[in-house]
Design a protein around this motif. Structure first.
Motif, PDB file in Angstrom:
ATOM      1  N   ALA A 110      34.115  58.082  56.171  1.00 15.41           N
ATOM      2  CA  ALA A 110      34.817  56.902  56.901  1.00 15.41           C
ATOM      3  C   ALA A 110      35.710  56.981  57.923  1.00 15.41           C
ATOM      4  CB  ALA A 110      35.452  56.679  55.447  1.00 15.41           C
ATOM      5  N   ALA A 111      35.999  58.096  57.806  1.00 20.17           N
ATOM      6  CA  ALA A 111      36.628  57.739  59.268  1.00 20.17           C
ATOM      7  C   ALA A 111      36.139  57.981  60.075  1.00 20.17           C
ATOM      8  CB  ALA A 111      37.850  59.008  59.058  1.00 20.17           C
ATOM      9  N   GLU A 112      35.575  59.185  60.617  1.00 20.33           N
ATOM     10  CA  GLU A 112      34.212  59.100  61.940  1.00 20.33           C
ATOM     11  C   GLU A 112      33.567  58.084  62.333  1.00 20.33           C
ATOM     12  OE1 GLU A 112      32.119  63.279  61.276  1.00 20.33           O
ATOM     13  OE2 GLU A 112      31.602  62.577  59.484  1.00 20.33           O
ATOM     14  N   ALA A 113      33.329  57.219  61.116  1.00 21.23           N
ATOM     15  CA  ALA A 113      32.984  55.917  60.918  1.00 21.23           C
ATOM     16  C   ALA A 113      32.879  54.922  61.973  1.00 21.23           C
ATOM     17  CB  ALA A 113      31.892  55.331  59.717  1.00 21.23           C
ATOM     18  N   LEU A 114      34.800  55.181  61.217  1.00 19.75           N
ATOM     19  CA  LEU A 114      35.813  54.224  61.442  1.00 19.75           C
ATOM     20  C   LEU A 114      35.501  54.152  63.582  1.00 19.75           C
ATOM     21  CD1 LEU A 114      38.818  53.775  59.067  1.00 19.75           C
ATOM     22  CD2 LEU A 114      37.171  51.553  60.000  1.00 19.75           C
ATOM     23  N   THR A 123      33.462  50.998  55.362  1.00 18.63           N
ATOM     24  CA  THR A 123      33.236  50.226  53.612  1.00 18.63           C
ATOM     25  C   THR A 123      32.326  50.267  52.403  1.00 18.63           C
ATOM     26  OG1 THR A 123      34.635  48.307  54.684  1.00 18.63           O
ATOM     27  CG2 THR A 123      34.030  48.104  52.216  1.00 18.63           C
ATOM     28  N   GLN A 124      31.854  51.403  53.211  1.00 18.89           N
ATOM     29  CA  GLN A 124      30.531  51.601  52.131  1.00 18.89           C
ATOM     30  C   GLN A 124      30.397  53.427  51.915  1.00 18.89           C
ATOM     31  OE1 GLN A 124      26.605  51.500  54.695  1.00 18.89           O
ATOM     32  NE2 GLN A 124      27.019  49.238  54.395  1.00 18.89           N
ATOM     33  N   HIS A 125      31.520  53.717  52.253  1.00 12.24           N
ATOM     34  CA  HIS A 125      31.661  54.940  51.548  1.00 12.24           C
ATOM     35  C   HIS A 125      32.954  54.760  50.576  1.00 12.24           C
ATOM     36  CE1 HIS A 125      28.981  57.154  54.522  1.00 12.24           C
ATOM     37  NE2 HIS A 125      29.988  56.915  55.794  1.00 12.24           N
ATOM     38  N   TYR A 126      34.246  53.534  50.915  1.00 12.39           N
ATOM     39  CA  TYR A 126      34.834  53.384  50.306  1.00 12.39           C
ATOM     40  C   TYR A 126      34.431  52.778  49.012  1.00 12.39           C
ATOM     41  CZ  TYR A 126      37.882  53.105  54.418  1.00 12.39           C
ATOM     42  OH  TYR A 126      38.413  53.242  55.715  1.00 12.39           O
ATOM     43  N   GLU A 127      33.026  52.374  49.589  1.00 14.49           N
ATOM     44  CA  GLU A 127      32.447  51.681  47.863  1.00 14.49           C
ATOM     45  C   GLU A 127      31.508  52.804  47.084  1.00 14.49           C
ATOM     46  OE1 GLU A 127      31.953  48.671  46.240  1.00 14.49           O
ATOM     47  OE2 GLU A 127      31.336  46.595  47.770  1.00 14.49           O
ATOM     48  N   GLU A 128      31.397  54.152  47.961  1.00 11.92           N
ATOM     49  CA  GLU A 128      31.029  54.894  47.616  1.00 11.92           C
ATOM     50  C   GLU A 128      31.806  55.614  46.301  1.00 11.92           C
ATOM     51  OE1 GLU A 128      28.315  59.350  48.209  1.00 11.92           O
ATOM     52  OE2 GLU A 128      28.846  57.991  50.023  1.00 11.92           O
ATOM     53  N   ILE A 129      33.101  55.810  47.075  1.00 15.55           N
ATOM     54  CA  ILE A 129      34.355  56.347  46.151  1.00 15.55           C
ATOM     55  C   ILE A 129      34.856  55.870  45.064  1.00 15.55           C
ATOM     56  CG2 ILE A 129      36.453  57.168  46.583  1.00 15.55           C
ATOM     57  CD1 ILE A 129      36.349  57.830  49.747  1.00 15.55           C
ATOM     58  N   LEU A 142      41.090  49.288  50.933  1.00 17.80           N
ATOM     59  CA  LEU A 142      40.404  49.902  51.739  1.00 17.80           C
ATOM     60  C   LEU A 142      39.442  48.679  51.803  1.00 17.80           C
ATOM     61  CD1 LEU A 142      41.152  53.639  53.001  1.00 17.80           C
ATOM     62  CD2 LEU A 142      42.226  51.987  53.546  1.00 17.80           C
ATOM     63  N   GLY A 143      38.313  49.147  50.967  1.00 19.42           N
ATOM     64  CA  GLY A 143      37.538  47.745  50.945  1.00 19.42           C
ATOM     65  C   GLY A 143      38.622  47.292  51.166  1.00 19.42           C
ATOM     66  N   GLN A 144      39.067  46.158  50.206  1.00 13.72           N
ATOM     67  CA  GLN A 144      39.882  44.959  50.288  1.00 13.72           C
ATOM     68  C   GLN A 144      39.841  44.639  51.174  1.00 13.72           C
ATOM     69  OE1 GLN A 144      42.649  44.585  47.059  1.00 13.72           O
ATOM     70  NE2 GLN A 144      40.875  42.191  46.025  1.00 13.72           N
ATOM     71  N   THR A 153      34.686  36.831  50.218  1.00 11.77           N
ATOM     72  CA  THR A 153      35.277  36.766  49.186  1.00 11.77           C
ATOM     73  C   THR A 153      34.941  37.489  47.750  1.00 11.77           C
ATOM     74  OG1 THR A 153      34.782  34.402  49.226  1.00 11.77           O
ATOM     75  CG2 THR A 153      37.490  35.177  50.275  1.00 11.77           C
ATOM     76  N   ALA A 154      33.760  37.313  47.766  1.00 12.82           N
ATOM     77  CA  ALA A 154      33.042  37.448  46.283  1.00 12.82           C
ATOM     78  C   ALA A 154      33.137  39.041  46.255  1.00 12.82           C
ATOM     79  CB  ALA A 154      31.473  37.815  46.692  1.00 12.82           C
ATOM     80  N   SER A 155      33.120  39.957  48.224  1.00 10.10           N
ATOM     81  CA  SER A 155      32.792  41.213  47.725  1.00 10.10           C
ATOM     82  C   SER A 155      34.484  42.345  47.193  1.00 10.10           C
ATOM     83  CB  SER A 155      32.271  41.974  48.868  1.00 10.10           C
ATOM     84  OG  SER A 155      30.734  42.007  49.287  1.00 10.10           O
ATOM     85  N   LEU A 156      35.594  40.890  48.206  1.00  7.87           N
ATOM     86  CA  LEU A 156      36.655  40.939  48.344  1.00  7.87           C
ATOM     87  C   LEU A 156      37.595  40.984  46.682  1.00  7.87           C
ATOM     88  CD1 LEU A 156      39.809  40.770  49.455  1.00  7.87           C
ATOM     89  CD2 LEU A 156      40.033  38.776  48.333  1.00  7.87           C
ATOM     90  N   LEU A 157      37.181  40.640  46.095  1.00  6.78           N
ATOM     91  CA  LEU A 157      37.101  40.051  44.034  1.00  6.78           C
ATOM     92  C   LEU A 157      36.695  41.435  43.707  1.00  6.78           C
ATOM     93  CD1 LEU A 157      38.287  39.194  41.705  1.00  6.78           C
ATOM     94  CD2 LEU A 157      36.098  37.336  41.797  1.00  6.78           C
ATOM     95  N   LYS A 158      35.411  41.741  43.921  1.00  9.07           N
ATOM     96  CA  LYS A 158      33.803  42.494  43.175  1.00  9.07           C
ATOM     97  C   LYS A 158      34.735  44.094  43.112  1.00  9.07           C
ATOM     98  CE  LYS A 158      29.135  43.555  42.167  1.00  9.07           C
ATOM     99  NZ  LYS A 158      27.905  43.548  43.194  1.00  9.07           N
ATOM    100  N   ILE A 159      35.343  44.607  44.027  1.00  7.58           N
ATOM    101  CA  ILE A 159      35.795  45.319  44.314  1.00  7.58           C
ATOM    102  C   ILE A 159      36.642  46.112  43.391  1.00  7.58           C
ATOM    103  CG2 ILE A 159      37.542  46.307  46.412  1.00  7.58           C
ATOM    104  CD1 ILE A 159      36.038  48.739  47.280  1.00  7.58           C
TER     105      ILE A 159
END
Length: 452
Positions: A110-114, A123-129, A142-144, A153-159
């Motif tokens: 995730a840090a490398e992607a940033l 954020t895909q890596h955060y979702e994986e975690i 961090l994903g939020q 907003t949908a993903s904000l709530l989902k995670i």
């Protein structure tokens, strides 16, 4: 925290301890565990003790290095050396990657992607975690943050809901979920989850307080909002400047809607502006309040000048679109034309945001409004108004643009359109004095026009 223990992998020994989420971290140092837990608690709870990881010169771990890199790359302060510093932490983490846990490896990715400015991949890596290690609330937070900044907003709530389902008795997740529900217009559900979090935390989670402020603001429950927030305000004194000033900003909005102007000015001068004047979030809270005050025809004195003086050094940072939009408005209101021009050129030519055209057009519209050129504001703002949620910012923060649109309609003599918006607003905010006043004003104008 459990005791440090030793495991073998590939013929090599590795030391493991457990963090506050019950997850393995690669370290043999009790100090690392303690500092790591202090950091994550302060991150999630908006505390002030966030620099402990950076101060650790000799004692560190893969996870602390990954967090340091992410912190550097997500910081609102874009220092000249932050990319090099982030690269240092990533490189040091990768040197121990053969001994690290799967979760730690994902954080490094995730840090490398940033570092490559790829926030979506990070954020895909955060979702994986969150999926593989659901007790890790930091990854959900961090994903939020990313979803919030792009208006998803949908993903904000989902995670957040994933994290709440896995950690129903943990601190912080109720506030995160309640905020996600608010941003999706699910106010009844948001209040229920927030009050559950209030009970669980013993009233100490400021993000729960924040979510309740949003609920009360959007439902027009001014007295409830003031009482809930002010009864808990003594618990904000040890928070970082963003959370402290932002919760007080919400209190100021309640008093503004009640026309309690002594309280509004007092909060601005003593709670909102001046805590940390170089903090971008503190700056935009102050801009937003002055902006709203002037649209309601209240005098703000010379408050713009000091605010704009502290915004001027930040015009190359480009933290988020909605922050830059507050900056352009403040600089335009203060007549700092050279700095305003520089910021506008940076936005237009350097294209720092994915939402480039939307950001550019909205910025030009807001500059026009700040200068009193309401016809230009109208022509620029009307086509993009339905898309402003993608600029980032909460419903409450972006509401200042909605109010600017209504103000523009009134100032360009489009009174029937303005009346429709004001009456719709009054349905949800029946006790807002300025809305009642504006409705009466517009109806009086329309009545005179009919007589003519």
């Amino acid at each position: 925290t459990q005791a440090t223990r030793t495991r073998k992998t590939g013929g090599r020994e590795m030391n493991r301890a457990t963090d506050q989420f019950g997850l393995d971290i690669t370290t043999s140092s009790p100090e690392v565990v303690q500092v790591l837990n202090t950091f994550t608690s302060n991150l999630l709870g908006y505390g002030k003790e966030l620099d402990g990881l950076i101060k650790m010169e000799n004692e560190h771990s893969v996870l602390t290095d990954a967090y340091c890199a992410i912190g550097k790359l997500c910081s609102e302060k874009k220092g000249e050396n932050r990319l090099q510093e982030a690269q240092f932490y990533i490189d040091r983490a990768k040197k121990s990657s053969d001994l690290s846990t799967e979760r730690e490896k994902i954080y490094v990715k995730a840090a490398e992607a940033l570092l490559e400015h790829n926030f979506e991949e990070a954020t895909q890596h955060y979702e994986e975690i969150v999926k593989k290690f659901p007790s890790d609330i930091v990854a959900a937070k961090l994903g939020q943050e990313y979803y919030f900044n792009i208006g998803d907003t949908a993903s904000l709530l989902k995670i957040a809901e994933k994290s709440l389902k896995a950690n129903p008795n943990s601190l912080y997740v109720h506030g995160m979920t309640a905020f996600g529900l608010v941003e999706n217009g699910m106010l009844k559900e948001a209040e229920q989850v927030a009050l559950e979090g209030e009970k669980l935390s013993g009233g100490t989670d400021p993000w729960v307080h924040h979510a309740m402020a949003h609920v009360c603001e959007m439902q027009g429950r001014l007295d409830d909002g003031v009482k809930f927030m002010e009864d808990r305000s003594d618990r904000w004194d040890n928070l970082n400047s963003f959370m402290y000033t932002h919760n007080w900003w919400h209190v100021a909005l309640f008093h503004l809607d009640m026309d309690d102007m002594d309280q509004v000015y007092s909060i601005y001068d003593n709670k909102l502006w001046g805590v940390q004047k170089d903090c971008a979030q503190d700056q935009i809270g102050a801009v937003s309040l002055l902006w709203r005050l002037e649209m309601r025809k209240f005098n703000v004195g010379n408050r713009w000048e000091d605010l704009a003086d502290h915004i001027a050094p930040r015009i190359s940072d480009h933290v988020q679109p909605y922050i830059d939009l507050h900056y352009v408005y403040a600089l335009a209101r203060c007549g700092k034309e050279e700095k305003l021009q520089e910021l506008m050129e940076n936005i237009e030519n350097n294209q720092p945001y994915k939402q480039h055209q939307l950001t550019t057009t909205t910025a030009k519209a807001l500059v026009a409004h700040a200068r009193g050129d309401y016809d230009t504001c109208y022509s620029l703002l009307e086509p993009v108004l339905s898309d402003i949620k993608h600029l980032g910012g909460s419903n409450a923060q972006l509401d200042v643009i909605t109010q600017t649109w209504t103000d523009t309609l009134m100032r360009t003599s489009q009174h029937q359109k303005a009346l429709s918006l004001l009456e719709e607003r009054a349905k949800h905010r029946p006790h807002t004095v300025s809305v009642k006043r504006a409705i009466n004003e517009v109806k009086s104008i329309l009545s005179r026009e009919r007589i003519k």
